[in-house]
Structure formats: C-alpha cells, structure tokens
Design a protein around this motif. Structure first.
Motif, PDB file in Angstrom:
ATOM      1  N   ALA A 103      -7.961   0.390  -1.299  1.00 59.21           N
ATOM      2  CA  ALA A 103      -7.898   0.481   0.160  1.00 59.21           C
ATOM      3  C   ALA A 103      -8.967  -0.382   0.809  1.00 59.21           C
ATOM      4  O   ALA A 103      -8.873  -0.702   1.998  1.00 59.21           O
ATOM      5  N   THR A 121      -3.367   4.861   3.715  1.00 56.33           N
ATOM      6  CA  THR A 121      -3.297   5.511   2.412  1.00 56.33           C
ATOM      7  C   THR A 121      -3.350   7.022   2.575  1.00 56.33           C
ATOM      8  O   THR A 121      -2.663   7.763   1.861  1.00 56.33           O
ATOM      9  N   HIS A 174       0.239   3.533  -2.855  1.00 56.76           N
ATOM     10  CA  HIS A 174      -1.040   4.224  -2.746  1.00 56.76           C
ATOM     11  C   HIS A 174      -0.890   5.490  -1.907  1.00 56.76           C
ATOM     12  O   HIS A 174      -1.449   6.531  -2.233  1.00 56.76           O
ATOM     13  N   GLY A 175      -0.131   5.382  -0.827  1.00 54.95           N
ATOM     14  CA  GLY A 175       0.103   6.543   0.018  1.00 54.95           C
ATOM     15  C   GLY A 175       0.815   7.650  -0.739  1.00 54.95           C
ATOM     16  O   GLY A 175       0.489   8.837  -0.588  1.00 54.95           O
ATOM     17  N   MET A 229       0.819  -1.212   0.000  1.00 54.07           N
ATOM     18  CA  MET A 229       0.000   0.000   0.000  1.00 54.07           C
ATOM     19  C   MET A 229       0.861   1.275   0.000  1.00 54.07           C
ATOM     20  O   MET A 229       0.337   2.372  -0.051  1.00 54.07           O
ATOM     21  N   ALA A 285      -6.323   3.709  -6.147  1.00 53.43           N
ATOM     22  CA  ALA A 285      -5.815   3.749  -4.772  1.00 53.43           C
ATOM     23  C   ALA A 285      -6.958   3.857  -3.778  1.00 53.43           C
ATOM     24  O   ALA A 285      -6.935   3.234  -2.708  1.00 53.43           O
ATOM     25  N   SER A 291      -5.451   1.368   5.949  1.00 51.96           N
ATOM     26  CA  SER A 291      -4.304   1.045   5.101  1.00 51.96           C
ATOM     27  C   SER A 291      -3.227   2.123   5.121  1.00 51.96           C
ATOM     28  O   SER A 291      -2.209   1.993   4.444  1.00 51.96           O
TER      29      SER A 291
END
Length: 284
Positions: A161, A34, A4-5, A1, A157, A32
């Motif tokens: 999540a 994110t 994604h962050g 993840m 993204a 997550s």
C-alpha cells in the motif's frame, strides 16, 4: 490493489505507536482503498499526535495499548526499538489466537519478539524505508517460525500500500538495510551533488534541485516500468562522442560505482552490529 482489499477484508489493524512510519502506512492503506478508516486504530503516548491522527485520517486513536491489541487482529509494532521490549511485555496477554504481529522496529530480531509473546505468536519482521512516506517505499519482510502463508500475504498487502515489497529470509535483512533502508540517504546526497553541479554551470538553485530530483525519479521509474537492465538504459542515453559518455567517464574516474558498493556493504555491516547489540539487550 483490488486483491489487497480482498486480503484485508474484515481485518482490524492496530498500530502500536503513531509516528511517521505508522502515519505513512495508514495513509497508504486508506489512499489505496486497501482498508477503510474504521478498520484502523492507533495508539500513541502524545495527546497531540492522537488528535492529529484522528483529524487527518479519521481513525480512532488511544493511549491504551492493551485495549488496542485486544481489538486488533493485525498488530503493527511501530515504536522505537529501544522500547519494544517494554511494549511487548505489556501487550502479550491481549493477543488472541491467530493474531498477526508485524514489526517495523529496526534491528529487533524475530527470536527476541517471539520470546516475549505467547508461544504460538505469528510474527513478521519488516525493513521498510522512509520513501514509504511518499507512497514509494521499498520494504522487505521476513516471516517468523509460526507465520503462515496467509500472514505473509497480509503483510505484503500492508506494505504494498506504500510501495513495493519483497519476501526474504531474516538473515538477509541486514543487506536490505544497507541497500534500501539506508539508500534514500545515498540518493539524497546524489541529488544534492547533481544540483550543486547545475548551480556550478549556471542554473539557479531551485531550478537545479527540481531538475536533479525529477531526473533521479524519472530514471528510477523508467527502470521499474521497463524492467530493462540499467546498463542498457544507460547505453540508450550515451551516444558516441556525446555529453553523457563524457560525464560517465568522470564518474568512473571518481570511483562512484565502487563507492556506492562500499557504502551498501558498510551500512549492512553496521546494521548487523546494531542487531547483535539489540539481541543481547533483549536477552537480559
């Protein structure tokens, strides 16, 4: 993840509507890592729901849709389809250049959304399912005419999540509705039936239900993690003259395979019909 962050770094996500799907997405985004709570705001007409969102997730909640849209650069339309038209009309002026609009409103076509927003609005339509509440959702997304590749990655993204996400053409979203959108209902029926079978052969109701649900969960997890064809995994369980082949014979005789195929087709057809009705309504 982690990627994604990075993709969501600095993004401000505003949820127009704070119902169960919005709550699932907010929970997944925070769970997550994110995004952080200060990157999310939500609006809702109900004061008690706003208070709940603030208490549970530590985000800011408001009843001012226009202010929310002016603050956000990713706007998630998570209201009921019947009021999308009214909501879009009230927020169009607040959208900034480059803002992304992600719709989770079932049956509302991209064309109808774009028609009520500024001409350059970047729109992505999605079809998630209720398993997103358990962070195990299946979502398909379709980009609008002005959505960029980066917009698609931001939407991915968002939905990854809470599960898995695929990118498709909008013309395939009715098929997605018939399969994964409506699919949890089919699987719940199967779990209930399996548990009934367990009760019939002597198990207690709670034990039968637990074993049925865990068996479905485990079988799905096995297929997703191995990537093996389900037929091969089925054959691994099916020994010559054994119990599984006896059960499979009964399922085939009962037409389970055909019935499930027909269910997906019927739901997809109904989804297309409802989508046409919604499109006509929004064109008035």
């Amino acid at each position: 993840m982690k990627e994604h962050g990075e993709r969501m770094k600095g993004r401000r996500i505003g949820f127009l509507g704070g119902g169960s799907m919005a709550g699932a997405l907010i929970r997944g985004l925070l769970h997550s890592s994110t995004v952080t709570a200060d990157q999310i705001q939500a609006s809702d007409v109900k004061e008690e729901r706003r208070a709940e969102l603030e208490r549970v997730y530590g985000i800011k909640a408001t009843d001012d849709n226009e202010a929310l849209v002016r603050w956000a650069d990713v706007v998630v339309i998570s209201v009921k389809p019947q009021i999308v038209d009214r909501v879009l009309g009230s927020i169009a002026a607040g959208l900034g250049e480059g803002d992304l609009v992600v719709s989770v409103a079932a049956g509302v076509p991209i064309e109808a959304i774009e028609a009520r927003l500024p001409s350059s609005a970047r729109v992505i339509r999605s079809m998630p399912n209720t398993a997103a509440i358990a962070l195990a959702g299946a979502t398909a997304i379709a980009p609008g005419s002005h959505a960029t590749r980066e917009d698609v990655e931001v939407a991915r993204a968002l939905f990854e999540a809470v599960g898995r996400c695929v990118v498709l053409d909008e013309s395939l979203l009715d098929a997605v509705t018939g399969l994964s959108g409506s699919g949890p209902a089919y699987v719940m029926l199967m779990i209930e039936a399996l548990a009934d079978g367990g009760v019939k052969v002597g198990l207690g109701r709670d034990t039968a239900l637990l074993l049925a649900a865990q068996t479905v969960y485990g079988a799905a997890k096995l297929q997703l993690e191995t990537g093996e064809h389900p037929g091969r995994l089925k054959d691994m369980v099916t020994s010559p003259g054994g119990t599984a082949i006896a059960g499979l014979h009964t399922l085939e005789a009962g037409g389970l395979r055909r019935t499930l195929i027909d269910a997906v087709e019927a739901a997809a057809t109904r989804s297309a019909e409802l989508g046409e009705q919604m499109a006509k309504k929004l064109k008035r």
